[in-house]
Design a protein around this motif. Structure first.
Motif, PDB file in Angstrom:
ATOM      1  N   UNK A   1      -3.501   0.482  -7.717  1.00 24.62           N
ATOM      2  CA  UNK A   1      -3.209  -0.477  -6.590  1.00 24.62           C
ATOM      3  C   UNK A   1      -4.320  -1.681  -6.557  1.00 24.62           C
ATOM      4  N   UNK A   2      -3.770  -2.973  -6.509  1.00 22.79           N
ATOM      5  CA  UNK A   2      -4.709  -3.701  -6.817  1.00 22.79           C
ATOM      6  C   UNK A   2      -4.569  -4.981  -5.817  1.00 22.79           C
ATOM      7  N   UNK A   3      -5.487  -5.748  -5.773  1.00 24.48           N
ATOM      8  CA  UNK A   3      -5.688  -6.944  -4.978  1.00 24.48           C
ATOM      9  C   UNK A   3      -6.572  -8.083  -5.653  1.00 24.48           C
TER      10      UNK A   3
ATOM     11  N   UNK B   1      -1.881  -8.077   1.245  1.00 21.49           N
ATOM     12  CA  UNK B   1      -1.058  -9.005   1.838  1.00 21.49           C
ATOM     13  C   UNK B   1      -0.139  -8.121   2.994  1.00 21.49           C
ATOM     14  N   UNK B   2      -0.235  -6.899   2.994  1.00 25.47           N
ATOM     15  CA  UNK B   2       0.294  -6.315   3.983  1.00 25.47           C
ATOM     16  C   UNK B   2      -0.688  -5.203   4.254  1.00 25.47           C
ATOM     17  N   UNK B   3      -0.137  -4.330   5.410  1.00 23.19           N
ATOM     18  CA  UNK B   3      -0.999  -3.019   5.782  1.00 23.19           C
ATOM     19  C   UNK B   3      -1.067  -1.994   4.768  1.00 23.19           C
ATOM     20  N   UNK B   4      -2.087  -1.265   4.923  1.00 22.04           N
ATOM     21  CA  UNK B   4      -2.445  -0.325   4.013  1.00 22.04           C
ATOM     22  C   UNK B   4      -1.252   0.738   3.991  1.00 22.04           C
ATOM     23  N   UNK B   5      -0.786   1.009   5.086  1.00 21.51           N
ATOM     24  CA  UNK B   5       0.352   1.987   5.466  1.00 21.51           C
ATOM     25  C   UNK B   5       1.736   1.591   4.815  1.00 21.51           C
TER      26      UNK B   5
ATOM     27  N   UNK C   1       5.175  -5.737  -7.135  1.00 26.34           N
ATOM     28  CA  UNK C   1       4.526  -6.443  -5.979  1.00 26.34           C
ATOM     29  C   UNK C   1       4.729  -5.366  -4.783  1.00 26.34           C
ATOM     30  N   UNK C   2       3.465  -5.101  -4.202  1.00 29.86           N
ATOM     31  CA  UNK C   2       3.455  -3.979  -3.448  1.00 29.86           C
ATOM     32  C   UNK C   2       4.011  -4.125  -1.929  1.00 29.86           C
ATOM     33  N   UNK C   3       4.317  -5.447  -1.890  1.00 26.41           N
ATOM     34  CA  UNK C   3       4.781  -5.897  -0.496  1.00 26.41           C
ATOM     35  C   UNK C   3       6.303  -5.379  -0.103  1.00 26.41           C
TER      36      UNK C   3
END
Length: 203
Positions: free
Chosen positions: A175-177, A146-150, A114-116
């Protein structure tokens, strides 16, 4: 890669009951609620191929989907769902380990992160276990919308930095969505590349 056909084949409670086949298998695994079913549906462009649920930890079986009559996409149970009984947790662990370590048809395991969030200990330990057992794998960072690219970039780099302390060479990562379909072409392209190399080696 264009996915023209995606069909559910079988759910198995044990690796010994998985399909008797020589086709390549690409398995997807991650912590409960990492967005695995949504990712599978996004990759195959089939809205309800993998059943999504508001309840984490819903997948309790090894699910095989045949793609383009050529290869299998395998949906594995999520790990780390604390609200299971100890017995259920043990069963799941045995099921996951049995498949990942004994399934000869497995050519790549996609480990979803989870990238968040900042790196989670349970994910880092799973990566370490894969490395110790020589399992070929790639990382898929989910929920990038779900969150900023940064924030995504920071979390991904922090995770990779943690790995680089022990790994000389980092695994491939995506990196996926599932909402925006980010990363779809890259993940499917990676599978297509491996399939091509397998065909060439077989020939």
């Amino acid at each position: 890669m264009e996915i023209k056909k995606a069909e559910f084949v079988i759910s198995s409670p044990d690796v010994r009951l998985c399909p008797k086949t020589t086709k390549a298998e690409y398995a997807f695994i991650g912590r409960s609620n990492v967005g695995k079913s949504s990712l599978i549906n996004m990759l195959t462009m089939r809205q309800k191929l993998a059943k999504t649920s508001a309840l984490p930890g819903k997948t309790m079986l090894i699910n095989h989907f045949l793609i383009n009559d050529e290869w299998y996409l395998v949906d594995l149970p999520g790990y780390g769902y604390a609200r299971r009984s100890k017995l259920d947790q043990l069963k799941l662990r045995n099921m996951i380990e049995g498949y990942v370590l004994k399934r000869e048809q497995l050519v790549n395991l996609f480990l979803l992160i989870d990238s968040r969030h900042d790196p989670q200990k349970i994910d880092l330990e799973f990566v370490e276990w894969l490395g110790e057992n020589g399992v070929p794998f790639s990382l898929v960072f989910t929920k990038a919308d779900k969150v900023s690219k940064g924030k995504v970039a920071t979390n991904v780099h922090t995770f990779l930095d943690e790995l680089s302390e022990q790994w000389e060479e980092l695994p491939p990562y995506f990196i996926t969505s599932s909402e925006t379909r980010q990363g779809r072409d890259e993940v499917l392209g990676y599978i297509a590349k491996i399939n091509k190399s397998l065909r060439e080696n077989a020939g």
